[in-house]
Design an enzyme around this catalytic site. Structure first.
Site, mmCIF file in Angstrom:
data_model
loop_
_atom_site.group_PDB
_atom_site.id
_atom_site.type_symbol
_atom_site.label_atom_id
_atom_site.label_comp_id
_atom_site.label_asym_id
_atom_site.label_seq_id
_atom_site.Cartn_x
_atom_site.Cartn_y
_atom_site.Cartn_z
ATOM 1 N N ASP A 15 0.529 -1.264 -0.120
ATOM 2 C CA ASP A 15 -0.073 -0.042 -0.095
ATOM 3 C C ASP A 15 1.113 1.188 -0.004
ATOM 4 O O ASP A 15 0.346 2.448 0.200
ATOM 5 C CB ASP A 15 -0.999 0.191 1.042
ATOM 6 C CG ASP A 15 -1.855 -1.335 1.271
ATOM 7 O OD1 ASP A 15 -2.387 -1.389 0.241
ATOM 8 O OD2 ASP A 15 -2.157 -1.774 2.064
ATOM 9 N N CYS A 361 11.482 6.983 10.614
ATOM 10 C CA CYS A 361 10.521 6.216 9.792
ATOM 11 C C CYS A 361 10.461 7.112 8.391
ATOM 12 O O CYS A 361 9.826 8.124 8.605
ATOM 13 C CB CYS A 361 9.481 5.682 10.184
ATOM 14 S SG CYS A 361 9.902 4.416 11.587
ATOM 15 N N CYS A 363 8.320 6.383 6.011
ATOM 16 C CA CYS A 363 6.978 6.020 5.128
ATOM 17 C C CYS A 363 6.529 7.716 4.431
ATOM 18 O O CYS A 363 6.095 7.578 3.305
ATOM 19 C CB CYS A 363 6.133 5.343 5.959
ATOM 20 S SG CYS A 363 6.457 3.770 6.077
ATOM 21 N N ASP A 405 -1.558 22.934 -33.343
ATOM 22 C CA ASP A 405 -1.762 23.013 -34.731
ATOM 23 C C ASP A 405 -3.093 23.575 -34.891
ATOM 24 O O ASP A 405 -3.957 23.753 -34.112
ATOM 25 C CB ASP A 405 -1.954 21.235 -35.172
ATOM 26 C CG ASP A 405 -2.288 21.116 -36.360
ATOM 27 O OD1 ASP A 405 -1.732 21.692 -37.384
ATOM 28 O OD2 ASP A 405 -3.191 20.160 -36.661
ATOM 29 N N THR A 407 -5.806 22.932 -37.996
ATOM 30 C CA THR A 407 -6.785 22.205 -38.473
ATOM 31 C C THR A 407 -7.062 20.937 -37.540
ATOM 32 O O THR A 407 -6.209 20.259 -37.547
ATOM 33 C CB THR A 407 -6.421 21.712 -39.732
ATOM 34 O OG1 THR A 407 -6.229 22.948 -40.717
ATOM 35 C CG2 THR A 407 -7.669 20.862 -40.437
#
Length: 709
Positions: A15, A361, A363, A405, A407
């Site tokens: 996770d 830590c 995380c 662009d 067209t």
């Protein structure tokens, strides 16, 4: 050389980015394994392996040893989106771990109240039993190439607390760590829901025609084949991509493309899986199977995008590899220096060193960027903004110039009648006679004239015989009163004299970038019709929004300067016209010298320019080219989508920096309070868990990002 087999595994409990890194390191150390790709957002592991050197069973056992649960292999070649089976949190491994560690902590608390003399032993027993699953994962990580995992830090801190006589805190730390892991699982599930919501757009069954129109069978969508015809009733979702074979109805494509207004679909119209039929029954001929329909391709591309790391995410990964061992060194110094140099109490500073370990830590820091990127990609996909990777999402926010662009991008891509100027009769008669001549033509100008007559519901004169076309000059047909032609002003001038006033009108219309045709009956000029590829309805708003964001806008086109300048003047941007492909690429290179450039094109003839730009954006409602060519695609085909992409990117970048500030800020604060003795072990682990939850929650806010409608 041994043949490497592709292998894909779905994993439960993975996770966060740190989990993915741990699994990736372990897989890379296995013999005969290569091309390892771990996607924690999708919860999958993909690789190639030599089955003789490393059996599939070994891969699954290694994943289990790291503390994750393989929940089934996936067919690599099949791309049918599958929703993950969701269980109540208490039935999943991390939920059971929370209940187990919490139960042991509660038992220790109860027995300690009943037999106070044994309090230390009750809490020590609870801590020792609770730490076993995490210690096993820590050892497995060390053996698999991840010595500085969160489990390692937590296990050292818990065992250290036991060693210095703080069993209650050790048990609480382990329980809080288990709760933090569970919260990560819940948060990751919410992020995944952003993509799984797309899976739910496609119905599971379809009503397929069998032979006679009255024979209908209900079949699984996965069983539909190309060429099958399905019945879609009002209110039903279209089961797969196809084209209308019978009927007409308005279809709500908002779930797929983000287009807010229903779109009229008639015989021959393309329809997309997941869109909703509004008011009329349709018979749809299937043109794509379930594994290759628009929804499946969008989900597949978003998952691939989540696998590719943004530059900032790679930087955070590199930083975290040094950060964790450096933090362990700091913790050791906190333990050693005060007692050895300043004469501090050993137990006090060992305790503070263990708290420092927990605060260190990584995380929250590791998840700060990928969580935001994944949420940003999912939010974009839900609004018809398909971004193919974290790098593209990050680059979009830094774009200084957007090159369009003309067209098919800023304009509709086909001419429309803009002016009808009668010389003989009125507008309706001129348009009707011109449409009669052009009826049956395949030329874009003639087709536009016929369409304009249909829109005005005009009755066309009868023609005798077919039309005769002379390319570049005129189309001629015989009407009741004689031969009538629709041709260029040059052809008309060769056939008859044109008054100077009429010449001035033609010149004025052509200056506006319009193409003018002359309706000629014999040698009499009956009227003028002007046509132009008109800007999209939202083009002016889209360009204005970019300019308001401080972005320079320009047209790069191979079209003639007159047409390009006319459109540019209408929309308020610069134009560089008559560019051959090589010149267009050179222009993009010049623009890139001053900063990142986004090129917006239709994804077909603009492919080289899209590839050369810092980020290429394709206009296209689910077409192959739009989905495969560029770095991003606007599925709703709105010019305002370019500004939406840039706004989403900038919001995501702000979110990433907020996450980094939260992660490092909280750690800095608690490091100071730890060193002065104000932080306990359980407060330290709660700070880390809290930072992770805050970072994840902040990233999930991106799922509510709204694009302009």
């Amino acid at each position: 050389m041994a043949t490497l087999s592709p292998y894909k595994l779905r994993i439960e409990g993975m996770d966060c980015a740190a989990c993915a890194l741990k699994i990736e390191s372990a897989m890379q150390r296995l013999p005969g394994v290569s091309d390892v790709n771990v996607n924690y957002m999708a919860g999958t592991l993909a690789l190639r392996f030599d089955q003789d050197r490393t059996p599939a069973r070994t891969i699954e056992d290694k994943v289990k040893a790291l503390g994750y649960t393989p929940i089934g292999t996936m067919a690599v070649e099949v791309r049918v989106p599958q929703r993950r089976e969701h269980q109540p949190w208490w039935r999943e491994n991390k939920g059971r771990l929370v209940l187990g560690t919490g139960g042991l902590l509660l038992l220790a608390f109860v027995f300690a109240r009943l037999i106070p003399d044994w309090e230390r032993w009750f809490y020590s027993g609870a801590a020792l039993v609770s730490v076993v699953p995490f210690a096993r994962r820590a050892v497995s990580g060390i053996l698999s190439g991840s010595p500085f995992s969160i489990e390692t830090l937590m296990t050292i801190a818990a065992l250290g607390a036991l060693a210095i006589g703080e069993p209650e805190e050790a048990a609480v730390v382990i329980f809080l760590f288990a709760v933090g892991e569970l919260l990560e699982t819940v948060a990751a599930g919410r992020a995944r829901a952003g993509i799984e919501a797309l899976i739910d757009l496609v119905p599971r069954t379809a009503r397929r025609l069998r032979g006679a129109p009255s024979e209908i069978e209900e079949v699984r969508v996965d069983d539909l084949s190309i060429g099958d015809v399905v019945v879609v009733r009002p209110g039903d979702r279209i089961p797969s991509d196809g084209k209308v074979a019978v009927g007409s109805s308005e279809v709500n494509e908002a779930p797929v493309t983000g287009e807010s207004m229903p779109v009229l679909k008639e015989v021959g119209s393309a329809v997309y899986a997941g869109s909703v039929n509004a008011n009329g029954e349709l018979h749809v001929e299937i043109t794509r199977v379930a594994s290759d329909n628009t929804i499946a391709r969008i989900i597949h591309l978003v998952e691939e995008a989540q696998e590719s790391k943004a530059p900032m995410a790679r930087m955070i990964d590199r930083f975290s590899r040094w950060y964790t061992p450096a933090a362990m060194v700091v913790a050791v110094l906190v333990i050693l220096i005060p007692p050895l140099v300043l004469g501090g109490d050993w137990m006090t500073w060992i305790y503070r060193g263990l708290a420092t370990l927990l605060i260190a830590c990584p995380c929250a820091l590791v998840i700060s960027t990928p969580a935001a990127i994944a949420s940003g990609l999912a939010a974009g996909a839900r609004h018809g903004l398909l971004i193919k990777g974290g790098a593209a999402l990050e680059t979009l926010g830094k774009v200084q110039t957007v090159a369009f662009d003309k067209t098919g991008t800023l304009t509709r891509g086909h001419p429309r009648v803009t002016n009808v100027m009668p010389v003989v009769g009125d507008e309706s008669s001129v348009l009707a006679r011109a449409a009669a001549v052009e009826r049956g033509t395949s030329h874009p100008l003639g087709f536009a004239i016929v369409e304009a007559a249909k829109e005005r519901e005009l009755t066309l004169p009868v023609t005798f015989g077919g039309s005769i076309a002379v390319p570049g000059k005129a189309v001629t047909a015989r009407l009741k009163d004689g031969f009538v032609s629709v041709g260029s002003p040059r052809h008309a001038a060769a056939m008859t004299s044109i008054e100077s006033g009429l010449d001035d009108k033609i010149a004025a219309l052509e200056t506006e970038g319009k193409t003018v045709v002359v309706l000629l009956s014999g040698k009499t000029v009956e009227g003028l019709i002007a046509l132009r590829d008109e800007p999209r309805l939202d083009a002016a708003e889209g360009v204005k929004r970019l300019i308001d964001q401080g972005i320079k806008t320009v047209i790069l086109t191979g079209d003639n300067g007159r047409a390009a300048n006319a459109i540019a003047a209408l929309l308020g941007l610069d134009a560089r016209a008559e560019l051959l492909p090589e010149a267009k690429l050179a222009e993009i290179g010049r623009l890139r010298s001053t900063g990142p450039v986004a090129m917006v094109g239709d994804g077909i003839n603009d492919a080289p320019a899209l590839a050369t730009a810092s980020v290429g954006i394709a206009m296209g409602g689910g077409t192959d080219v739009a989905l495969e060519t560029a770095d991003a695609a606007l599925l709703h085909e709105r010019v305002t989508g370019v500004a939406d992409l840039i706004a989403l990117s900038r919001t995501t970048l702000r979110n990433i920096w907020q996450n980094i500030a939260i992660a490092l800020g909280l750690k800095s604060i608690f490091l100071i309070t730890t060193l002065v003795g104000a932080t306990t072990l359980w407060m330290a682990i709660l700070a880390d868990t809290g930072a992770t939850v805050l970072v994840t929650a902040n990233a999930l806010r991106l799922l509510n990002h709204r694009s302009s409608e």
